[in-house]
Scaffold this active site. Structure first.
Site, mmCIF file in Angstrom:
data_model
loop_
_atom_site.group_PDB
_atom_site.id
_atom_site.type_symbol
_atom_site.label_atom_id
_atom_site.label_comp_id
_atom_site.label_asym_id
_atom_site.label_seq_id
_atom_site.Cartn_x
_atom_site.Cartn_y
_atom_site.Cartn_z
ATOM 1 N N CYS A 1 36.733 49.219 42.882
ATOM 2 C CA CYS A 1 36.114 50.514 42.629
ATOM 3 C C CYS A 1 34.965 50.748 43.610
ATOM 4 O O CYS A 1 35.211 51.027 44.778
ATOM 5 C CB CYS A 1 35.685 50.620 41.173
ATOM 6 S SG CYS A 1 35.641 52.327 40.610
ATOM 7 N N HIS B 1 40.452 49.407 38.202
ATOM 8 C CA HIS B 1 39.913 48.146 37.667
ATOM 9 C C HIS B 1 41.046 47.235 37.187
ATOM 10 O O HIS B 1 41.370 47.224 35.996
ATOM 11 C CB HIS B 1 38.960 48.444 36.505
ATOM 12 C CG HIS B 1 37.674 49.069 36.951
ATOM 13 N ND1 HIS B 1 36.616 48.334 37.405
ATOM 14 C CD2 HIS B 1 37.308 50.364 37.045
ATOM 15 C CE1 HIS B 1 35.626 49.148 37.749
ATOM 16 N NE2 HIS B 1 36.023 50.390 37.547
ATOM 17 N N GLU C 1 41.032 44.179 36.661
ATOM 18 C CA GLU C 1 40.574 43.127 35.747
ATOM 19 C C GLU C 1 40.800 43.497 34.282
ATOM 20 O O GLU C 1 40.892 42.625 33.427
ATOM 21 C CB GLU C 1 39.087 42.804 35.994
ATOM 22 C CG GLU C 1 38.070 43.867 35.566
ATOM 23 C CD GLU C 1 37.815 44.955 36.609
ATOM 24 O OE1 GLU C 1 38.691 45.173 37.474
ATOM 25 O OE2 GLU C 1 36.747 45.597 36.541
HETATM 26 N N1 GLN Z 1 29.967 54.791 41.177
HETATM 27 C C1 GLN Z 1 31.290 54.912 41.686
HETATM 28 C C2 GLN Z 1 31.976 56.164 41.156
HETATM 29 O O1 GLN Z 1 31.553 56.730 40.201
HETATM 30 C C3 GLN Z 1 32.123 53.693 41.397
HETATM 31 C C4 GLN Z 1 32.358 53.469 39.936
HETATM 32 C C5 GLN Z 1 32.883 52.117 39.634
HETATM 33 O O2 GLN Z 1 32.764 51.187 40.428
HETATM 34 N N2 GLN Z 1 33.448 51.928 38.468
HETATM 35 O O3 GLN Z 1 32.969 56.584 41.702
#
Ligand code: GLN
Length: 544
Positions: free
Chosen positions: A382, A516, A518
């Site tokens: 992410c 994600h 994970e």
């Molecule tokens: N802050 C970033 C976004 O909002 C990444 C979010 C995250 O890593 N879950 O896109």
């Protein structure tokens, strides 16, 4: 009709109620039953989505886009049953529903009260979508005696009566502390806690007693006598070496047998523990070890990265190696005198996890650069993928001002806010300055992988679905420039507008994912990306 197991905690918090629920779910499943585990959280936030990971640990995201308590991650990792929005409710959500109804006039002039309106809403939540199940486990957050959890305990009391005899049981998880000065385990806190619960009309059927020392038969008998439960139903729960030893440990102490007996079901045969014995064997007898550095922001609290931590362990299970995790504060690398190389050189792989906000971003970008240049396996999740794109833009594509609009206005928005995207429910739209709660791209979204990519070979397929939780996206407009610098876009949303995966074909292992992974990894089914990442770390460990 499903049978219900209500799980409460007493004496102190952090007794591992969630792990107990998850383990019991796994044991019942290993006996062939269909289970679902739910969590009731007494706090007033509508969901944990807006809470700092420091307050409440990781926010666990479900396929259907719910931001939930991290215990749902345990439930899913132990049972393989995908959690849903309907598996986690907070007082905040219950009150929100009731107040919305009240404003609409749905209560037809009635006075709206905790009993029956709040308790009815809690009961409806517990009962919803339970037709095809044998057991529903409902864990109540907090500790018995808290003002906040009273409506939930009252709802349990009513439900036990509504459901009828033999259809529900109550399990109370307590602490039996060891007082070193006296050299004794003390049962009094447990007695008080059970008395408190009973005074609210809920008599426990099974007591799970967390203790640091084996519970002698005499103490077990004393607890049984004072707390009104059979001696066999006082289950000692000592600390485990690994959380994946917990189901087998509870089975050995007779938890699943006693639960079935409390329902009047004679336990027949033994649960099929093959899955757990194999996992325990792999964890206890590793054939090697690797060290992975996680360069992040919430490194002071391991619960903030719960699923990530577990997914790395699962990658180790897949490769039969022990995974040591070094949690590194990204801000360290923002000090003028910091020696990044000295800190990162001993590592066999580097991971930059999800995050919100600019703090630590420059340190993460510096770590990504190190991994790229030194050919150390790199996994960006992410925010970690977004920063891999910014790193490539700044240091390879010559876009000196490359940034993310999350950090403020920029002339080169490599990562930008998106306000429109397609979901299974159709076009989703957001205001740039709208609410923060529940407004991200959340939950499962499909992605299409390039057939000849590294990730397609890792997944063994080109159509995948993974869970998302983010507000910003890598800007597809920079694709050509980034690809020319060696960072290839090998996974995209099916409409081709949203980058989902980037990778470096010229690097031993360099993958960034917008989702994600994970959240979907399980000890008995390690996520392919984590299995492959740890395999790459193992190769790296043979080089350094
Ligand atoms: N802050 C970033 C976004 O909002 C990444 C979010 C995250 O890593 N879950 O896109």
């Amino acid at each position: 009709m499903a049978r219900f197991i209500f799980i409460t905690g007493g004496v102190v918090s952090s007794l591992g109620k969630g792990l107990m629920a998850a383990s019991l779910g796994a044991l019942l499943q290993a006996r062939g039953y269909r289970v679902r585990i739910r969590k009731f959280d007494p706090y007033l936030n509508v969901d944990p989505g807006t809470m700092s990971p420091y307050q409440h640990g990781e926010v666990y995201v479900t396929d259907d886009g719910a931001e939930t308590d991290l215990d749902l991650g345990h439930y899913e990792r132990f049972t393989g049953v995908a959690s849903r929005q309907s598996d986690n409710v907070t007082s905040g959500r219950i009150y929100q529903t009731i107040i919305t109804r009240e404003r609409r006039g749905d209560y037809l002039g009635a006075t709206v009260q905790v009993i029956p309106h709040v308790t009815d809403a809690i009961k409806a939540f517990a009962l919803a979508e339970t037709q095809d199940l044998d057991f529903v486990l409902c864990e109540i957050g907090g500790t018995v005696g808290d003002i906040e959890s009273l409506p939930f305990i009252e709802a349990i009391r009513q439900l036990r009566n509504d459901l009828g005899r033999g259809q529900s049981i109550s399990i109370h998880v307590t602490l039996v502390p060891f007082i070193a000065a006296a050299g004794e385990l003390k049962t009094k806190p447990t007695q008080h806690s059970v008395r408190e619960l009973a005074s609210l009309g809920v008599q426990p059927d099974v007591l799970v007693c967390r203790c640091e020392q084996p519970l002698p038969a005499s103490e077990r008998a004393k607890i049984a006598l004072f707390c009104n439960v059979p001696k066999e139903a006082v289950i000692p729960a000592l600390d485990a070496r690994s959380i994946y030893d917990v189901p087998a440990q509870y089975h050995a102490e007779g938890l699943d047998d006693e639960v079935l007996r409390a329902f009047g079901i004679a336990p027949s045969g033994q649960p099929d523990m093959q899955r757990w014995t194999d996992i325990m064997d792999r964890l206890a007898n590793p054939e090697g070890e690797v060290t992975v550095g996680v360069v992040g922001k919430y490194v002071g609290l391991p619960d903030a990265y719960k699923s990530l931590n577990e997914a790395l362990v699962h990658g180790g299970i897949a490769n039969r190696v022990k995974v040591n995790i070094q949690w590194i504060d990204a801000e360290l690398f923002e000090q003028p005198d910091s020696d990044i190389a000295a800190r990162l050189e001993p590592l066999h792989a580097i991971l930059v996890p999800g995050a919100f906000g600019e703090r630590g971003a420059q340190g993460k970008i510096a770590s990504i650069r190190f991994a790229r240049e030194r050919r150390v396996p790199y996994f960006g999740i992410c925010f970690g993928m977004q920063m891999a794109c910014v790193e490539a833009a700044r240091n390879l594509a010559g876009i000196a001002d490359a940034s993310s609009t999350e950090f403020g206005p920029t002339a080169e928005p490599i990562v930008g806010l998106i306000t429109e995207w397609m979901s299974a429910e159709g076009l989703q739209q957001r205001e740039a300055d709208g609410d923060l709660g529940g407004t991200m791209r959340l939950g499962a979204y499909p992605a299409t992988l390039a057939g000849n990519s590294h990730v397609a070979s890792i997944y063994g397929e080109t159509s995948i679905s993974e869970r998302h939780r983010h507000r910003y996206e890598v800007n597809i407009g920079y694709r050509d420039q980034l690809e020319a610098s060696g960072l290839v876009f090998t996974g995209l949303s099916p409409d081709g507008r949203l980058p989902e995966i980037v990778e470096r074909p010229d690097h031993p292992w360099f993958v960034g994912v917008q989702f994600h992974p994970e959240l979907k990894s399980k000890p008995f089914a390690p996520h392919p990306l984590f299995a492959s990442f740890i395999e790459a770390a193992l190769k790296q460990s043979r080089l350094v």
